[in-house]
Design a protein around this motif. Structure first.
Motif, PDB file in Angstrom:
ATOM      1  N   VAL A 276      10.063 -68.533 -35.621  1.00 45.88           N
ATOM      2  CA  VAL A 276       8.994 -68.701 -34.693  1.00 45.88           C
ATOM      3  C   VAL A 276       8.167 -67.481 -34.697  1.00 45.88           C
ATOM      4  O   VAL A 276       7.049 -67.252 -33.887  1.00 45.88           O
ATOM      5  N   LYS A 277       8.919 -66.351 -35.330  1.00 47.83           N
ATOM      6  CA  LYS A 277       8.132 -65.218 -34.942  1.00 47.83           C
ATOM      7  C   LYS A 277       6.733 -65.285 -35.763  1.00 47.83           C
ATOM      8  O   LYS A 277       6.281 -65.691 -36.777  1.00 47.83           O
ATOM      9  N   GLY A 278       5.724 -64.503 -34.929  1.00 49.20           N
ATOM     10  CA  GLY A 278       4.207 -64.509 -35.577  1.00 49.20           C
ATOM     11  C   GLY A 278       3.544 -65.714 -34.956  1.00 49.20           C
ATOM     12  O   GLY A 278       2.329 -65.764 -35.050  1.00 49.20           O
ATOM     13  N   ARG A 279       4.364 -67.118 -34.204  1.00 48.29           N
ATOM     14  CA  ARG A 279       3.561 -67.944 -33.784  1.00 48.29           C
ATOM     15  C   ARG A 279       3.807 -68.492 -32.443  1.00 48.29           C
ATOM     16  O   ARG A 279       3.123 -69.004 -31.660  1.00 48.29           O
ATOM     17  N   PHE A 280       5.021 -67.965 -31.949  1.00 48.10           N
ATOM     18  CA  PHE A 280       5.379 -68.023 -30.659  1.00 48.10           C
ATOM     19  C   PHE A 280       5.293 -66.840 -29.715  1.00 48.10           C
ATOM     20  O   PHE A 280       5.530 -65.597 -30.346  1.00 48.10           O
ATOM     21  N   THR A 281       5.084 -66.843 -28.618  1.00 44.98           N
ATOM     22  CA  THR A 281       4.954 -65.627 -27.695  1.00 44.98           C
ATOM     23  C   THR A 281       5.507 -65.791 -26.481  1.00 44.98           C
ATOM     24  O   THR A 281       5.248 -66.947 -25.728  1.00 44.98           O
ATOM     25  N   VAL A 282       6.495 -65.132 -26.011  1.00 46.01           N
ATOM     26  CA  VAL A 282       6.989 -65.303 -24.773  1.00 46.01           C
ATOM     27  C   VAL A 282       6.485 -64.239 -23.513  1.00 46.01           C
ATOM     28  O   VAL A 282       6.390 -62.984 -24.323  1.00 46.01           O
ATOM     29  N   TYR A 283       6.385 -64.622 -22.558  1.00 44.40           N
ATOM     30  CA  TYR A 283       5.848 -63.905 -21.450  1.00 44.40           C
ATOM     31  C   TYR A 283       6.330 -64.229 -20.146  1.00 44.40           C
ATOM     32  O   TYR A 283       6.693 -65.369 -19.768  1.00 44.40           O
ATOM     33  N   ARG A 284       6.269 -63.227 -19.180  1.00 43.48           N
ATOM     34  CA  ARG A 284       6.708 -63.783 -17.752  1.00 43.48           C
ATOM     35  C   ARG A 284       5.830 -63.125 -16.603  1.00 43.48           C
ATOM     36  O   ARG A 284       5.112 -61.907 -16.910  1.00 43.48           O
ATOM     37  N   GLU A 285       5.831 -63.790 -15.607  1.00 47.40           N
ATOM     38  CA  GLU A 285       5.270 -63.246 -14.431  1.00 47.40           C
ATOM     39  C   GLU A 285       6.225 -63.356 -13.257  1.00 47.40           C
ATOM     40  O   GLU A 285       6.686 -63.954 -12.593  1.00 47.40           O
ATOM     41  N   ASN A 286       6.951 -62.050 -13.092  1.00 52.61           N
ATOM     42  CA  ASN A 286       7.967 -62.000 -12.171  1.00 52.61           C
ATOM     43  C   ASN A 286       7.842 -62.139 -10.645  1.00 52.61           C
ATOM     44  O   ASN A 286       8.407 -63.048  -9.998  1.00 52.61           O
ATOM     45  N   ALA A 287       6.297 -61.842 -10.371  1.00 51.85           N
ATOM     46  CA  ALA A 287       6.051 -62.001  -9.114  1.00 51.85           C
ATOM     47  C   ALA A 287       5.867 -63.623  -8.702  1.00 51.85           C
ATOM     48  O   ALA A 287       6.312 -64.057  -7.321  1.00 51.85           O
ATOM     49  N   MET A 288       5.787 -64.283  -9.579  1.00 47.44           N
ATOM     50  CA  MET A 288       5.411 -65.798  -9.416  1.00 47.44           C
ATOM     51  C   MET A 288       7.199 -66.470  -9.953  1.00 47.44           C
ATOM     52  O   MET A 288       6.818 -67.884  -9.902  1.00 47.44           O
ATOM     53  N   ARG A 289       7.868 -65.914 -10.478  1.00 49.30           N
ATOM     54  CA  ARG A 289       9.066 -66.342 -10.901  1.00 49.30           C
ATOM     55  C   ARG A 289       8.916 -67.217 -12.048  1.00 49.30           C
ATOM     56  O   ARG A 289       9.480 -68.444 -12.153  1.00 49.30           O
ATOM     57  N   MET A 290       7.917 -67.117 -13.106  1.00 48.27           N
ATOM     58  CA  MET A 290       7.684 -67.854 -14.150  1.00 48.27           C
ATOM     59  C   MET A 290       7.859 -67.348 -15.247  1.00 48.27           C
ATOM     60  O   MET A 290       7.718 -66.163 -15.627  1.00 48.27           O
ATOM     61  N   LEU A 291       8.177 -68.114 -16.093  1.00 48.72           N
ATOM     62  CA  LEU A 291       8.443 -67.802 -17.632  1.00 48.72           C
ATOM     63  C   LEU A 291       7.735 -68.723 -18.547  1.00 48.72           C
ATOM     64  O   LEU A 291       7.425 -69.962 -18.116  1.00 48.72           O
ATOM     65  N   TYR A 292       7.261 -68.151 -19.810  1.00 51.85           N
ATOM     66  CA  TYR A 292       6.014 -69.005 -20.405  1.00 51.85           C
ATOM     67  C   TYR A 292       6.371 -68.913 -21.849  1.00 51.85           C
ATOM     68  O   TYR A 292       7.082 -67.948 -22.316  1.00 51.85           O
ATOM     69  N   LEU A 293       6.103 -69.772 -22.620  1.00 53.09           N
ATOM     70  CA  LEU A 293       6.262 -69.877 -24.039  1.00 53.09           C
ATOM     71  C   LEU A 293       5.028 -70.240 -24.694  1.00 53.09           C
ATOM     72  O   LEU A 293       4.787 -71.527 -24.546  1.00 53.09           O
ATOM     73  N   GLN A 294       4.311 -69.209 -25.445  1.00 60.18           N
ATOM     74  CA  GLN A 294       2.928 -69.959 -26.135  1.00 60.18           C
ATOM     75  C   GLN A 294       3.318 -70.198 -27.370  1.00 60.18           C
ATOM     76  O   GLN A 294       3.926 -69.373 -28.202  1.00 60.18           O
ATOM     77  N   MET A 295       3.332 -71.410 -27.586  1.00 65.84           N
ATOM     78  CA  MET A 295       3.286 -71.837 -29.085  1.00 65.84           C
ATOM     79  C   MET A 295       2.195 -72.282 -29.817  1.00 65.84           C
ATOM     80  O   MET A 295       1.275 -73.309 -29.514  1.00 65.84           O
TER      81      MET A 295
END
Length: 120
Positions: free
Chosen positions: A64-83
């Motif tokens: 998935v390298k180069g296609r997926f991006t993981v990021y987070r918003e700690n203040a919102m307690r949220m994790l994301y995966l952009q695919m």
């Protein structure tokens, strides 16, 4: 009680994009590395990505390298995966999880999952 609730899955055509979200509760999210894992029908789980607790360091599986991006918003307690640039072989149930380095975390660390289907 630790809870991880994924959302954002769906059906897309090859080349399309989706953003998965994971809402965390019941533990100190801002102190916890987090991972994404997927499991396709009839196959074993596959570790996809890890993000450290600060959100400033990430690791990805080669698939998935180069296609997926993981990021987070700690203040919102949220994790994301952009695919992006999704392929049919990305079809699977996707789970967020408390991190376990770059290994597949124990099943008890996972959420309930969200289905991603990639087909023409």
């Amino acid at each position: 009680e630790v809870q991880l609730v994924e959302s954002g899955g769906g059906s897309v055509e090859p080349g399309g994009s989706l953003r998965l979200s994971c809402e965390a509760s019941g533990f100190i999210f801002g102190d916890t590395d987090m991972s994404w894992v997927r499991q396709a029908p009839g196959k074993g789980p596959e570790w996809l990505s890890l993000i450290n607790y600060r959100g400033d360091t990430t690791w990805y599986a080669e698939s998935v390298k180069g296609r997926f991006t993981v990021y987070r918003e700690n203040a919102m307690r949220m994790l994301y995966l952009q695919m992006n640039d999704l392929h049919p072989e990305d079809t699977a149930m996707y789970y967020c999880s408390r991190g376990y380095s770059t290994y597949i975390p124990p099943r008890r660390y996972w959420g309930q999952g969200t289905q991603v289907t990639v087909s023409p």
